[in-house]
Design an enzyme around this catalytic site. Structure first.
Site, PDB file in Angstrom:
ATOM      1  N   ASP A  30      25.809  18.604 -99.839  1.00  0.00           N
ATOM      2  CA  ASP A  30      27.095  18.163 -99.312  1.00  0.00           C
ATOM      3  C   ASP A  30      28.143  18.272-100.408  1.00  0.00           C
ATOM      4  O   ASP A  30      27.814  18.242-101.601  1.00  0.00           O
ATOM      5  CB  ASP A  30      27.006  16.717 -98.808  1.00  0.00           C
ATOM      6  N   LYS A 207      24.112  24.028 -75.698  1.00  0.00           N
ATOM      7  CA  LYS A 207      24.745  22.754 -76.069  1.00  0.00           C
ATOM      8  C   LYS A 207      26.031  22.541 -75.260  1.00  0.00           C
ATOM      9  O   LYS A 207      26.346  21.410 -74.850  1.00  0.00           O
ATOM     10  CB  LYS A 207      25.046  22.750 -77.565  1.00  0.00           C
ATOM     11  N   CYS A 265      29.632  20.508 -44.192  1.00  0.00           N
ATOM     12  CA  CYS A 265      29.577  19.191 -44.845  1.00  0.00           C
ATOM     13  C   CYS A 265      30.370  19.115 -46.146  1.00  0.00           C
ATOM     14  O   CYS A 265      31.278  18.288 -46.276  1.00  0.00           O
ATOM     15  CB  CYS A 265      28.123  18.808 -45.113  1.00  0.00           C
TER      16      CYS A 265
END
Length: 434
Positions: A30, A207, A265
């Site tokens: 990170d 996703k 319907c």
């Protein structure tokens, strides 16, 4: 397995900690020094059920650490899992800046045999058209030959993501080559849920299909609740009955792309519900746009039929669904009406539809919409095929499917005929949603 995880947010941190708890050796990467310090100190950088204990144990047992050195992380791992964010731009477009940056960092350190797995949410084509070229350019290696690429979308809900990781509804692996898919599948060995190994664009799209449907479900439930409240009905009792139907409501029913809906319907009841909501001064933008969306799909079919510029059209199927002769609000009737209105020379075959058998409201409806239906109906599949330059397939009648084998004109497929996947690249075949 030795794994590097890029991005220590909710998806990356949970993936790293859970994989480490399964016995893998994991290094998190990170750019945020605070996250790195927290992980290396045995503390989770996010708030999530069970994540703290998993991170603490994995760090204490030497299976999880964090670094900002991307090259070292790639060099010390067999597989890189990319979990960086893909935020929306102001116009709604996908931002791939973080993905591009990480792909370049991984590419510069890539060695033959390494597998790069993208877990970030991205639109179909992002991996093949953007990320793989970056990896190849940065590394000088070839995807699928020198290194592997896969897309492995996550289905983790914040708040229950650890539970979701260990009990996934499914595992989806989009693979550049089978060997890479094998490596990714090994990550999740022993976990429940069906495993789907699919082309990379399919994995990218799954996703979006999931999240769009989740959003539609929430919007549907909330709008129905508002209408129920306005009409003095307990919405939870209504939904208890609705949810109990596993045959049609909560099931694969009606969830296959195809032609527009119709019949006596669905359109009528949607109009009635939207009218009741409007009368009660309740805004239902989702429900009120279902019929316009259906109309847009019908226009899509009309455009496909007319695009080749050929005037002789054969239509197979006319009733609103197979196995019935009910023509009321059939989208195929509407399509036929529009084609006739534009001057197309139309022939129709539907084994279930005969002018002599039509009666009551059904006959009245068709007399209003297609008053000359008797002149358009053919007695056989062959009669339609001999006439047509363009065939519209709105029926799965075996006689129709058999007859198509010798047809040499344009085919517009509204039902996805058997073998449709192999036809998609043919210039004379167009599927409406595949």
């Amino acid at each position: 397995m030795r794994i590097s995880v890029f991005g220590l947010g909710y998806v990356g941190c949970v993936s790293a900690a859970c994989l480490a708890s399964m016995g893998h050796e994991v290094v998190g990467v990170d750019v945020n020094p605070a996250k790195i310090e927290l992980v290396n100190g045995g503390r989770a950088p996010i708030v999530e059920e069970r994540i703290g204990e998993l991170v603490e144990r994995a760090v204490r047992e030497g299976r999880l650490r964090a670094t900002s050195d991307a090259a070292a992380a790639v060099g010390s791992s067999d597989l890189s899992l990319v979990c960086v964010g893909t935020p929306s731009a102001p116009n709604g477009s996908l931002s791939t800046a973080y993905l591009e940056r990480v792909a370049e960092q991984i590419g510069r350190a890539l060695r033959p045999g390494h597998v790069v797995v993208f877990r970030s949410t991205m639109l179909p084509g992002t991996c093949a058209e953007l990320l793989i070229p970056i990896l190849e350019l940065s590394s000088g290696l070839r995807a699928g030959a020198d290194f592997g690429v896969a897309v492995n979308p996550e289905f983790l809900r914040e708040g229950t993501s650890v539970r979701d990781f260990f009990a996934p509804p499914k595992t989806v692996i989009g693979e550049s080559d089978p060997a890479s898919g094998d490596v990714v599948a090994a990550l999740y060995e022993g976990l429940p849920g069906e495993v789907f190994r699919v082309p990379i664009p399919v994995a990218e799209m799954t996703k979006y299909a999931d999240n769009a449907f989740h959003a539609v479900k929430i919007g549907f439930a909330n709008e129905l609740g508002a209408v129920c409240q306005a009409l003095g009905v307990d919405s939870y009792q209504v939904m208890d009955v609705f949810l109990a139907d596993r045959k049609l409501n909560i099931s694969p029913a009606y969830l296959r792309p195809g032609f527009a809906f119709g019949g006596s319907c669905l359109p009528k009841d949607l109009r009635g519900l939207v009218y009741a909501a409007r009368k009660a001064d309740v805004s239902v933008p989702l429900l009120s746009h279902v019929l316009p969306a259906n109309e847009a799909h019908l226009r899509r079919a009309f455009d496909l039929v007319t695009a080749p510029g050929l005037r002789k059209v054969g239509l197979f199927g006319l009733s609103f669904k197979p196995g019935t002769d009910d023509l009321r609000e059939s989208p195929l009737v509407e399509l036929a009406e529009r084609l006739l209105g534009k001057g197309y020379d139309l022939r129709i075959y539907d084994a279930n539809v005969s002018m002599s058998r039509l009666m009551g409201a059904n006959r009245e409806y068709i007399a209003e919409r297609l008053p000359h239906l008797g002149d358009l109906l053919a007695d056989s599949v062959t009669e339609v095929l001999d006439h047509a330059e363009v065939c519209v397939i709105g029926s799965t009648d075996p006689a129709v499917l058999d007859g198509l084998d010798g047809f040499r004109g344009k085919v517009i497929d509204l039902v996805r005929v058997p073998g449709a996947a192999t036809h998609r690249d043919r210039r004379d075949y167009v599927g409406i949603g595949w």
